[in-house]
Design a protein around this motif. Structure first.
Motif, short mmCIF file in Angstrom:
data_model
loop_
_atom_site.label_atom_id
_atom_site.label_comp_id
_atom_site.label_asym_id
_atom_site.label_seq_id
_atom_site.Cartn_x
_atom_site.Cartn_y
_atom_site.Cartn_z
N GLU A 193 39.40 49.68 39.60
CA GLU A 193 38.65 48.36 39.64
C GLU A 193 39.20 47.40 40.53
O GLU A 193 38.24 46.51 40.64
CB GLU A 193 38.61 47.97 38.09
CG GLU A 193 39.94 47.26 37.68
CD GLU A 193 41.32 48.15 37.47
OE1 GLU A 193 41.16 49.63 37.73
OE2 GLU A 193 42.41 47.98 37.12
N SER A 194 40.25 47.72 41.20
CA SER A 194 40.69 46.56 42.18
C SER A 194 41.46 47.11 43.32
O SER A 194 41.78 48.10 43.21
CB SER A 194 41.33 45.63 41.40
OG SER A 194 42.55 46.22 40.67
N TRP A 239 44.11 45.94 43.94
CA TRP A 239 45.69 46.29 43.10
C TRP A 239 45.76 47.61 42.99
O TRP A 239 46.76 48.41 43.06
CB TRP A 239 45.81 45.29 42.07
CG TRP A 239 47.01 45.37 41.69
CD1 TRP A 239 48.08 44.38 41.83
CD2 TRP A 239 47.91 46.23 40.70
NE1 TRP A 239 49.35 44.64 41.06
CE2 TRP A 239 49.10 45.87 40.40
CE3 TRP A 239 47.32 47.23 39.83
CZ2 TRP A 239 50.04 46.38 39.37
CZ3 TRP A 239 48.04 48.05 39.26
CH2 TRP A 239 49.52 47.49 39.08
N ASP A 292 52.73 50.17 34.57
CA ASP A 292 51.75 48.86 34.73
C ASP A 292 51.89 48.29 33.44
O ASP A 292 52.27 47.14 33.32
CB ASP A 292 50.80 49.16 35.61
CG ASP A 292 49.59 48.16 35.50
OD1 ASP A 292 49.96 47.09 35.57
OD2 ASP A 292 48.46 48.56 35.39
N ARG A 293 51.24 48.86 32.38
CA ARG A 293 50.70 48.42 31.20
C ARG A 293 51.51 48.81 29.94
O ARG A 293 52.05 50.20 30.09
CB ARG A 293 49.30 48.28 30.94
CG ARG A 293 48.53 47.71 31.99
CD ARG A 293 47.13 47.68 31.87
NE ARG A 293 46.43 47.14 33.05
CZ ARG A 293 44.99 46.99 33.07
NH1 ARG A 293 44.18 47.31 32.01
NH2 ARG A 293 44.37 46.27 34.05
N PHE A 324 54.13 40.37 32.96
CA PHE A 324 52.55 39.56 32.93
C PHE A 324 52.74 38.07 32.09
O PHE A 324 52.06 37.28 32.26
CB PHE A 324 51.53 40.31 32.07
CG PHE A 324 51.25 41.51 32.84
CD1 PHE A 324 51.08 41.55 34.42
CD2 PHE A 324 51.19 42.77 32.05
CE1 PHE A 324 50.65 42.92 34.79
CE2 PHE A 324 51.02 43.94 32.62
CZ PHE A 324 50.82 44.08 34.25
N PRO A 355 48.00 42.97 30.55
CA PRO A 355 47.76 41.82 31.31
C PRO A 355 47.04 40.62 30.85
O PRO A 355 47.34 39.52 31.09
CB PRO A 355 47.39 42.36 32.89
CG PRO A 355 46.91 43.72 32.56
CD PRO A 355 47.55 44.02 31.37
N ARG A 401 48.90 37.29 30.23
CA ARG A 401 48.97 36.40 31.05
C ARG A 401 48.36 35.10 30.22
O ARG A 401 48.67 34.03 30.60
CB ARG A 401 48.05 36.70 32.20
CG ARG A 401 48.66 37.75 33.14
CD ARG A 401 47.60 38.14 34.12
NE ARG A 401 48.49 39.06 35.02
CZ ARG A 401 47.69 40.10 35.83
NH1 ARG A 401 46.51 40.09 35.91
NH2 ARG A 401 48.72 40.84 36.74
N PHE A 441 38.46 42.32 34.71
CA PHE A 441 39.29 42.50 36.02
C PHE A 441 38.25 43.00 37.29
O PHE A 441 38.82 43.65 38.37
CB PHE A 441 40.22 43.73 35.91
CG PHE A 441 41.61 43.04 35.15
CD1 PHE A 441 41.85 42.18 35.61
CD2 PHE A 441 42.23 43.84 34.13
CE1 PHE A 441 43.43 41.49 35.03
CE2 PHE A 441 43.08 43.45 33.47
CZ PHE A 441 43.72 42.37 34.01
N ASN A 463 42.52 37.93 37.75
CA ASN A 463 43.12 38.63 38.92
C ASN A 463 42.41 38.37 40.07
O ASN A 463 41.36 37.59 40.21
CB ASN A 463 43.01 40.15 38.75
CG ASN A 463 41.66 40.74 38.84
OD1 ASN A 463 40.87 40.08 38.83
ND2 ASN A 463 41.48 42.04 38.95
O1 AHR Z 1 47.25 45.85 35.25
C1 AHR Z 1 47.40 45.13 36.38
C2 AHR Z 1 46.14 44.22 36.65
O2 AHR Z 1 45.39 45.39 36.78
C3 AHR Z 1 45.74 43.71 37.93
O3 AHR Z 1 46.24 42.43 38.02
C4 AHR Z 1 44.46 43.71 38.35
O4 AHR Z 1 43.97 43.52 39.53
C5 AHR Z 1 44.34 45.25 37.79
O5 AHR Z 1 43.28 45.86 37.78
#
Ligand code: AHR
Length: 328
Positions: free
Chosen positions: A47-48, A50, A124-125, A143, A179, A183, A207, A234
């Motif tokens: 999606e990004s 990142w 990451d999550r 986060f 996140p 956040r 995101f 983001n």
């Molecule tokens: O989990 C991290 C987040 O997921 C990042 O901030 C974002 O850009 C990504 O898609």
């Protein structure tokens, strides 16, 4: 055979033997070594910038550490991640890692991994579960602290600019993801006791750049001149929102203060142009920590339950020329 011819024959046999041995050795060197570790990794999507940087870093580091990586991209769907984890279990990989798109709904598949004796690393999550033993550890950003850093920047700026009342619009990340939740919580906890601060609307942008643009258009239609600050979860959504702000006749970074999270190259370039005021870093470079942790688990070593990378804040309060190329 006279002495001269005899020693020549011995010499030839020796040379032949040595070259045979050498050929044998180099053949052995060419044979691919059994990988020390097979790691199944379920990435949540693309999606990004990142996320793409995160996937690339994990692929690069798998190669560097000699780890055989089975990578599956779930294209933003939890059911695809669950199916990927089941395939990793069926393949009997050594270690499973995944970046959960949302926090809820993992207990069944992770119980299957646990019953199969395969350790699981969260990348990451985080997930929400009552059974802490379903996973071994989490490697990812803090986060909550990122939200706090965004809130602290806003308070400093409001003081400096002498703002008496601050109307904030928030574009959040994927609903029920770590996140998004953390956040928001970090930001809220930081600004809550400052009476000047008011979140006039919070909308979900998932995101995504396209959603960031849509959300911003709606927010501008509804609140227009009243918006003082955009807090976007983001860079991708921020980069979608900026052209909408300009199209509506406002100068991002001046008429509307822009606070973003991630710190990808494109956002840092826009920060340098003055159209973003603050970018809180969230690094996607988690590959080395992932490979080191997976190798430790394979050899039965203890690992830390929580591994947070160090992160910075980039803003118009600093000398921006010193920021090194970001790599994502
Ligand atoms: O989990 C991290 C987040 O997921 C990042 O901030 C974002 O850009 C990504 O898609």
């Amino acid at each position: 055979m006279d002495h001269k011819h005899h020693s020549l024959a011995v010499k030839i046999i020796c040379i032949l033997l040595m070259s045979c041995l050498a050929a044998g050795c180099s053949k052995a060197a060419e044979q691919p070594e059994e990988p020390e570790l097979i790691l199944g990794f379920s990435q949540l999507g693309s999606e990004s910038a990142w996320r793409i940087g995160n996937t690339r870093d994990i692929e690069d580091k798998a190669e560097k550490y000699g780890v055989s990586l089975m990578l599956e991209n779930a294209n933003q769907k939890q059911e695809n991640q669950i199916a990927a984890i089941r395939r990793f279990i069926a393949y009997n990989v050594d270690v499973i890692a995944f970046s959960p798109i949302v926090e809820e709904g993992w207990d069944n598949v992770l119980t299957e991994a646990k019953n199969a004796g395969i350790p699981v690393i969260l990348v990451d999550r985080d997930i929400n579960t009552k059974d802490e033993d379903l996973t071994t550890c989490l490697i990812g950003a803090d986060f909550y602290s990122e939200g706090v850093a965004a809130g602290e920047y806003l308070i400093r700026k409001a003081d400096k600019l002498g703002m008496e009342h601050v109307n904030i619009v928030e574009i959040t990340g994927t609903e029920d993801s770590t996140p998004m939740r953390q956040r928001q919580a970090g930001f809220m906890d930081t600004i809550r006791n400052d009476e000047r601060m008011e979140i006039i609307e919070s909308v979900n942008g998932d995101f995504l750049k396209s959603r960031g643009a849509e959300c911003m258009r709606e927010l501008l239609d509804k609140h227009g001149d009243d918006i003082d600050v955009l807090f976007s979860h983001n860079d991708e959504m921020t980069l979608g929102a900026l052209p909408e702000i300009e199209a509506a006749g406002y100068e991002p970074g001046k008429d509307i203060m822009i606070i973003s999270i991630d710190g990808g190259q494109e956002a840092i370039d826009v920060l340098k142009e003055g159209k973003i005021n603050c970018v809180v870093e969230c690094t996607p470079m988690l590959g080395s920590a992932l490979m080191e942790t997976a190798l430790k688990l394979k050899s039965g070593e203890q690992v830390d339950r929580l591994i947070h990378p160090e992160e910075e804040v980039f803003s118009d309060e600093m000398d921006l020329s010193s920021i090194a190329p970001r790599g994502y």
